[in-house]
Every structure is written in structure tokens, then in C-alpha cells.
Design a protein around this motif. Structure first.
Motif, PDB file in Angstrom:
ATOM      1  N   THR A  47       0.795  -1.227   0.000  1.00  0.00           N
ATOM      2  CA  THR A  47       0.000   0.000   0.000  1.00  0.00           C
ATOM      3  C   THR A  47       0.827   1.276   0.000  1.00  0.00           C
ATOM      4  O   THR A  47       0.300   2.347  -0.286  1.00  0.00           O
ATOM      5  CB  THR A  47      -0.929   0.045   1.232  1.00  0.00           C
ATOM      6  N   GLY A  48       2.097   1.179   0.392  1.00  0.00           N
ATOM      7  CA  GLY A  48       2.922   2.374   0.509  1.00  0.00           C
ATOM      8  C   GLY A  48       2.662   3.148   1.782  1.00  0.00           C
ATOM      9  O   GLY A  48       3.090   4.281   1.919  1.00  0.00           O
ATOM     10  N   ARG A  49       1.956   2.553   2.714  1.00  0.00           N
ATOM     11  CA  ARG A  49       1.590   3.239   3.956  1.00  0.00           C
ATOM     12  C   ARG A  49       2.174   2.509   5.161  1.00  0.00           C
ATOM     13  O   ARG A  49       2.262   1.302   5.179  1.00  0.00           O
ATOM     14  CB  ARG A  49       0.074   3.301   4.105  1.00  0.00           C
ATOM     15  N   GLU A  50       2.525   3.302   6.161  1.00  0.00           N
ATOM     16  CA  GLU A  50       3.018   2.753   7.419  1.00  0.00           C
ATOM     17  C   GLU A  50       1.835   2.254   8.239  1.00  0.00           C
ATOM     18  O   GLU A  50       0.778   2.871   8.255  1.00  0.00           O
ATOM     19  CB  GLU A  50       3.740   3.830   8.229  1.00  0.00           C
ATOM     20  N   ILE A  51       2.022   1.139   8.940  1.00  0.00           N
ATOM     21  CA  ILE A  51       1.002   0.624   9.844  1.00  0.00           C
ATOM     22  C   ILE A  51       1.623   0.455  11.217  1.00  0.00           C
ATOM     23  O   ILE A  51       2.794   0.119  11.344  1.00  0.00           O
ATOM     24  CB  ILE A  51       0.393  -0.701   9.335  1.00  0.00           C
ATOM     25  N   GLU A  52       0.814   0.724  12.220  1.00  0.00           N
ATOM     26  CA  GLU A  52       1.278   0.600  13.600  1.00  0.00           C
ATOM     27  C   GLU A  52       0.298  -0.295  14.351  1.00  0.00           C
ATOM     28  O   GLU A  52      -0.895  -0.018  14.410  1.00  0.00           O
ATOM     29  CB  GLU A  52       1.325   1.987  14.244  1.00  0.00           C
ATOM     30  N   PHE A  53       0.815  -1.394  14.897  1.00  0.00           N
ATOM     31  CA  PHE A  53       0.018  -2.291  15.732  1.00  0.00           C
ATOM     32  C   PHE A  53       0.252  -1.863  17.179  1.00  0.00           C
ATOM     33  O   PHE A  53       1.269  -2.215  17.764  1.00  0.00           O
ATOM     34  CB  PHE A  53       0.446  -3.747  15.552  1.00  0.00           C
ATOM     35  N   VAL A  54      -0.690  -1.114  17.748  1.00  0.00           N
ATOM     36  CA  VAL A  54      -0.536  -0.644  19.120  1.00  0.00           C
ATOM     37  C   VAL A  54      -0.884  -1.761  20.098  1.00  0.00           C
ATOM     38  O   VAL A  54      -0.196  -1.986  21.079  1.00  0.00           O
ATOM     39  CB  VAL A  54      -1.407   0.604  19.376  1.00  0.00           C
ATOM     40  N   GLY A  55      -1.946  -2.486  19.806  1.00  0.00           N
ATOM     41  CA  GLY A  55      -2.370  -3.575  20.680  1.00  0.00           C
ATOM     42  C   GLY A  55      -1.711  -4.887  20.299  1.00  0.00           C
ATOM     43  O   GLY A  55      -1.011  -5.002  19.294  1.00  0.00           O
ATOM     44  N   ASP A  56      -1.941  -5.886  21.120  1.00  0.00           N
ATOM     45  CA  ASP A  56      -1.396  -7.217  20.871  1.00  0.00           C
ATOM     46  C   ASP A  56      -2.262  -7.990  19.878  1.00  0.00           C
ATOM     47  O   ASP A  56      -3.471  -7.778  19.791  1.00  0.00           O
ATOM     48  CB  ASP A  56      -1.320  -8.026  22.171  1.00  0.00           C
ATOM     49  N   LEU A  57      -1.627  -8.907  19.163  1.00  0.00           N
ATOM     50  CA  LEU A  57      -2.346  -9.850  18.317  1.00  0.00           C
ATOM     51  C   LEU A  57      -2.605 -11.106  19.145  1.00  0.00           C
ATOM     52  O   LEU A  57      -1.741 -11.542  19.902  1.00  0.00           O
ATOM     53  CB  LEU A  57      -1.511 -10.219  17.082  1.00  0.00           C
ATOM     54  N   HIS A  58      -3.789 -11.664  18.993  1.00  0.00           N
ATOM     55  CA  HIS A  58      -4.153 -12.875  19.724  1.00  0.00           C
ATOM     56  C   HIS A  58      -4.651 -13.928  18.746  1.00  0.00           C
ATOM     57  O   HIS A  58      -5.521 -13.655  17.925  1.00  0.00           O
ATOM     58  CB  HIS A  58      -5.247 -12.582  20.758  1.00  0.00           C
TER      59      HIS A  58
END
Length: 143
Positions: A47-58
Motif C-alpha cells: 500500500t505504501g503506507r506505514e502501519i502501527e500495531f498498538v495492541g497485541d495480536l491474539h
């Protein structure tokens, strides 16, 4: 004949219990958070976009295979304000387990809570949604 059916039922029951135990151990051993950097890189590449995972993945196994996440933020494309393009407070995706045996993955459920999607038009009249289409190579224009 009756003993054969009883033996088949016991074997089938044990097989189900073993699959359940294996799934439980798998969910304890695999930490989906270790894949955050690879997911972020793949999304940026596509996508050319930055992504930020603030929470945890479960990871979830029962009743459906899938994963859930906390807060996710996707940044705007270059040339647009610093606000988030997309933010999701909580997300969940579930897949049909039998589809994993084939080549097609079938999604059975997607749930997005607190989704906020921002449409912004810059001085040149280009919006941040069409910017995503240009980056991904999609020639379709948003409506």
C-alpha cells in the motif's frame, strides 16, 4: 459388529481430544506478535503506507481459527496531513479451517470495532483514497 463400532467411536474420540490438545499447545507456543514486523513490511510494500500495531495480536483456535487485535493505525500517504488514514480500535478475523487444506482461504467473519476512515483532499484535488489506488497499481477511481 458392536465391538467394532465401539472401537471406531473410541478412536474417533481420542483423535478429537488429541487435535484439541495440539491446538491448545500450538496457541501457547506460537506468539502472533512476533509476526508484527513482517505484517507491517508486507502492508507497506503493498500500500505504501506505514502501519502501527498498538495492541497485541491474539490467536484463536476455538470455535473458529483466526486472530484478533487491539488498536491498529494506518498512516496517510506522503503529501497528506499526519492524521491516521485508518484506525481500528479492535479487529477480529476468522477463517474456515477446512479452506486451509486447499489453496483458497475462506474468511468466515471480519469484525471491526471503532473503525475510523478519513477522506482528505489536498490542494491539487487528489484525495488520500485515490493515492492508495495509485500506489497499489489499481486504476479504479474511488466514488
Amino acid at each position: 459388529m458392536r465391538k467394532t463400532l465401539k472401537l471406531i467411536a473410541v478412536v474417533f474420540g481420542l483423535l478429537i481430544v488429541l487435535i484439541g490438545v495440539a491446538a491448545g499447545i500450538l496457541s501457547l507456543v506460537i506468539d502472533p506478535n512476533q509476526f508484527k514486523p513482517q505484517l507491517a513490511e508486507m502492508i507497506k510494500e503493498k500500500t505504501g503506507r506505514e502501519i502501527e500495531f498498538v495492541g497485541d495480536l491474539h490467536l484463536s483456535i476455538f470455535p473458529r481459527l483466526g486472530f484478533s487485535t487491539g488498536l491498529i493505525r494506518i498512516k496517510n500517504a506522503p503529501g497528506f496531513p499526519e492524521i491516521d488514514f485508518l484506525s481500528i480500535e479492535q479487529g477480529e478475523i476468522k477463517v474456515k479451517a477446512m479452506s486451509l487444506l486447499g489453496k483458497n482461504i475462506e474468511i468466515s467473519r471480519i469484525e471491526l470495532k471503532g473503525m475510523r476512515l478519513n477522506l482528505i483532499r489536498n490542494k491539487e484535488g487528489v484525495n488520500n483514497w485515490s493515492q492508495a489506488d495509485a500506489i497499489s497499481g489499481d486504476s479504479a477511481k474511488p466514488v
